[in-house]
Write a protein that holds these residues in place. Structure first.
Motif, PDB file in Angstrom:
ATOM      1  N   ALA A  26       0.811  -1.226   0.000  1.00 13.13           N
ATOM      2  CA  ALA A  26       0.000   0.000   0.000  1.00 13.13           C
ATOM      3  C   ALA A  26       0.838   1.267   0.000  1.00 13.13           C
ATOM      4  O   ALA A  26       0.514   2.240  -0.684  1.00 13.13           O
ATOM      5  CB  ALA A  26      -0.933   0.010   1.211  1.00 13.13           C
ATOM      6  N   TYR A  27       1.944   1.282   0.762  1.00 13.13           N
ATOM      7  CA  TYR A  27       2.732   2.509   0.945  1.00 13.13           C
ATOM      8  C   TYR A  27       4.045   2.527   0.172  1.00 13.13           C
ATOM      9  O   TYR A  27       4.668   3.574   0.055  1.00 13.13           O
ATOM     10  CB  TYR A  27       3.008   2.737   2.434  1.00 13.13           C
ATOM     11  N   GLY A  28       4.488   1.383  -0.308  1.00 11.52           N
ATOM     12  CA  GLY A  28       5.700   1.343  -1.120  1.00 11.52           C
ATOM     13  C   GLY A  28       6.925   0.836  -0.387  1.00 11.52           C
ATOM     14  O   GLY A  28       6.911   0.583   0.817  1.00 11.52           O
ATOM     15  N   GLU A  29       7.989   0.682  -1.160  1.00 12.36           N
ATOM     16  CA  GLU A  29       9.254   0.122  -0.664  1.00 12.36           C
ATOM     17  C   GLU A  29      10.138   1.151   0.047  1.00 12.36           C
ATOM     18  O   GLU A  29      11.126   0.783   0.660  1.00 12.36           O
ATOM     19  CB  GLU A  29      10.045  -0.482  -1.836  1.00 12.36           C
ATOM     20  N   ASN A  30       9.808   2.417  -0.052  1.00  8.89           N
ATOM     21  CA  ASN A  30      10.649   3.474   0.521  1.00  8.89           C
ATOM     22  C   ASN A  30      10.256   3.728   1.980  1.00  8.89           C
ATOM     23  O   ASN A  30       9.640   4.733   2.313  1.00  8.89           O
ATOM     24  CB  ASN A  30      10.519   4.757  -0.314  1.00  8.89           C
ATOM     25  N   TYR A  31      10.624   2.793   2.862  1.00 11.61           N
ATOM     26  CA  TYR A  31      10.300   2.899   4.284  1.00 11.61           C
ATOM     27  C   TYR A  31      11.557   2.722   5.114  1.00 11.61           C
ATOM     28  O   TYR A  31      12.589   2.263   4.636  1.00 11.61           O
ATOM     29  CB  TYR A  31       9.253   1.850   4.677  1.00 11.61           C
ATOM     30  N   TYR A  32      11.463   3.153   6.385  1.00 13.87           N
ATOM     31  CA  TYR A  32      12.557   2.885   7.322  1.00 13.87           C
ATOM     32  C   TYR A  32      12.055   1.837   8.314  1.00 13.87           C
ATOM     33  O   TYR A  32      10.852   1.631   8.468  1.00 13.87           O
ATOM     34  CB  TYR A  32      13.024   4.156   8.037  1.00 13.87           C
ATOM     35  N   GLU A  33      12.984   1.179   8.957  1.00 12.38           N
ATOM     36  CA  GLU A  33      12.633   0.148   9.932  1.00 12.38           C
ATOM     37  C   GLU A  33      13.468   0.350  11.178  1.00 12.38           C
ATOM     38  O   GLU A  33      14.657   0.674  11.089  1.00 12.38           O
ATOM     39  CB  GLU A  33      12.883  -1.242   9.338  1.00 12.38           C
ATOM     40  N   ARG A  34      12.845   0.191  12.339  1.00  9.35           N
ATOM     41  CA  ARG A  34      13.552   0.330  13.601  1.00  9.35           C
ATOM     42  C   ARG A  34      12.913  -0.578  14.638  1.00  9.35           C
ATOM     43  O   ARG A  34      11.832  -1.109  14.419  1.00  9.35           O
ATOM     44  CB  ARG A  34      13.540   1.781  14.076  1.00  9.35           C
ATOM     45  N   LYS A  35      13.598  -0.766  15.748  1.00  4.95           N
ATOM     46  CA  LYS A  35      13.064  -1.534  16.875  1.00  4.95           C
ATOM     47  C   LYS A  35      12.759  -0.550  18.005  1.00  4.95           C
ATOM     48  O   LYS A  35      13.493   0.398  18.235  1.00  4.95           O
ATOM     49  CB  LYS A  35      14.086  -2.555  17.378  1.00  4.95           C
ATOM     50  N   ASP A  36      11.646  -0.801  18.698  1.00  5.22           N
ATOM     51  CA  ASP A  36      11.270   0.025  19.838  1.00  5.22           C
ATOM     52  C   ASP A  36      10.573  -0.861  20.855  1.00  5.22           C
ATOM     53  O   ASP A  36       9.528  -1.452  20.540  1.00  5.22           O
ATOM     54  CB  ASP A  36      10.351   1.162  19.388  1.00  5.22           C
TER      55      ASP A  36
END
Length: 73
Positions: A26-36
């Protein structure tokens, strides 16, 4: 602000329980990923609307929560 946020999330059709793949579709491949606090978070910056949208994923890579923040510049 709530109406804008609600309509943006509804427009993409993502809800809690959807998969990480659904979010990326839905939002595309241009994302960031993190742990919280043990959760995986994937997020997107919407520069047009000055918003940051984050999806909290559970251990099964399902959306457990959605956070939308206004970016103040």
């Amino acid at each position: 602000m709530t109406c804008l946020v609600t309509s943006m999330v509804r427009e993409k059709g993502i809800h809690t329980g959807d998969s990480k793949k659904d979010v990326i579709r839905a939002y595309g491949e241009n994302y960031y990923e993190r742990k919280d606090t043990g959760a995986t978070i994937i997020g997107y910056f919407d520069k047009t609307h000055k918003l940051n949208i984050e999806f909290s994923l559970d251990d099964n890579s399902k959306v457990g929560g959605i956070l939308v923040q206004k970016i103040n510049n």
